[in-house]
Motif scaffolding. Structure first.
Motif, mmCIF file in Angstrom:
data_model
loop_
_atom_site.group_PDB
_atom_site.id
_atom_site.type_symbol
_atom_site.label_atom_id
_atom_site.label_comp_id
_atom_site.label_asym_id
_atom_site.label_seq_id
_atom_site.Cartn_x
_atom_site.Cartn_y
_atom_site.Cartn_z
ATOM 1 N N UNK A 94 -40.063 57.244 -4.622
ATOM 2 C CA UNK A 94 -39.952 55.837 -4.694
ATOM 3 C C UNK A 94 -38.756 55.399 -5.490
ATOM 4 N N UNK A 95 -37.829 54.818 -4.753
ATOM 5 C CA UNK A 95 -36.710 54.294 -5.297
ATOM 6 C C UNK A 95 -36.169 52.500 -5.433
ATOM 7 N N UNK A 96 -36.992 52.047 -4.725
ATOM 8 C CA UNK A 96 -36.884 50.476 -5.070
ATOM 9 C C UNK A 96 -37.984 49.795 -4.436
ATOM 10 N N UNK A 97 -37.936 48.474 -5.156
ATOM 11 C CA UNK A 97 -39.177 47.535 -4.397
ATOM 12 C C UNK A 97 -38.253 46.211 -4.176
ATOM 13 N N UNK A 98 -38.581 45.706 -3.115
ATOM 14 C CA UNK A 98 -37.815 44.277 -2.836
ATOM 15 C C UNK A 98 -38.855 43.485 -2.452
ATOM 16 N N UNK A 148 -41.403 45.212 0.255
ATOM 17 C CA UNK A 148 -41.129 46.501 0.744
ATOM 18 C C UNK A 148 -40.608 47.535 -0.276
ATOM 19 N N UNK A 149 -41.491 48.644 0.062
ATOM 20 C CA UNK A 149 -41.369 49.702 -1.010
ATOM 21 C C UNK A 149 -40.669 50.650 -0.339
ATOM 22 N N UNK A 150 -39.283 51.078 -1.017
ATOM 23 C CA UNK A 150 -38.512 52.004 -0.264
ATOM 24 C C UNK A 150 -38.571 53.462 -1.063
ATOM 25 N N UNK A 151 -38.679 54.487 -0.311
ATOM 26 C CA UNK A 151 -38.805 55.865 -0.499
ATOM 27 C C UNK A 151 -37.431 56.598 0.040
ATOM 28 N N UNK A 152 -37.097 57.565 -0.796
ATOM 29 C CA UNK A 152 -35.892 58.506 -0.394
ATOM 30 C C UNK A 152 -36.663 59.762 -0.077
ATOM 31 N N UNK A 153 -35.924 60.331 0.985
ATOM 32 C CA UNK A 153 -36.406 61.691 1.200
ATOM 33 C C UNK A 153 -35.431 62.810 0.655
ATOM 34 N N UNK A 154 -35.731 63.893 0.784
ATOM 35 C CA UNK A 154 -34.717 65.120 0.352
ATOM 36 C C UNK A 154 -33.339 64.809 1.094
#
Length: 139
Positions: free
Chosen positions: A11-15, A81-87
């Motif tokens: 998880x990297x960011x919530x907007x 909006x919950x943002x997730x980053x992959x590898x």
């Protein structure tokens, strides 16, 4: 992508974004194409949050995007909006995003995402991800 598989992502960011009356279509719910605008807005907010700093002059290009719809959205309201980053790869990374209504955060309305490539705008060619960006996704 299911919410369970998001556990593999960081998880990297919530907007938070308000639902506008003009986002709705004749059926009385938010138009499917507007979901992509929401995803884009949250992605750009995340980019602004992490800053450009040493990476000024480099850009990202979306090479693939998708959205799966689970529940309708309607005005009035606000979404989270919950943002997730992959590898990260050499020059690309995946972003997965959940869209939920702020007043019913346990209900996922949509899951979308994109594959993003880091590019040098002068050459138009992919370039390795800056170490500072890579670090955000793996630490």
């Amino acid at each position: 992508m299911t919410s369970a598989r998001l556990s593999e992502k960081k998880p990297v960011f919530v907007s938070r974004i308000p639902i506008r009356w003009g986002d709705m279509d004749a059926m009385g719910h938010v138009n499917n194409a507007v979901f992509f605008r929401y995803l884009e807005q949250a992605r750009i907010e995340w980019y602004s949050h992490i800053g450009r700093g040493e990476n000024a002059g480099l850009e990202t290009v979306v090479v693939h995007c998708y959205c799966t719809y689970y529940a309708p959205l309607a005005y009035p309201g606000e979404i989270e909006i919950r943002t997730y980053a992959g590898s990260p790869g050499r020059s690309s990374f995946d972003i997965v995003q959940e869209i939920r209504r702020s007043d019913t955060p346990d209900t996922i309305c949509a899951i979308g995402g994109s594959k993003v490539v880091w590019v040098d705008p002068k050459t138009g060619k992919s370039t390795p991800l800056p170490e500072s960006i890579r670090k955000l996704m793996i630490d």
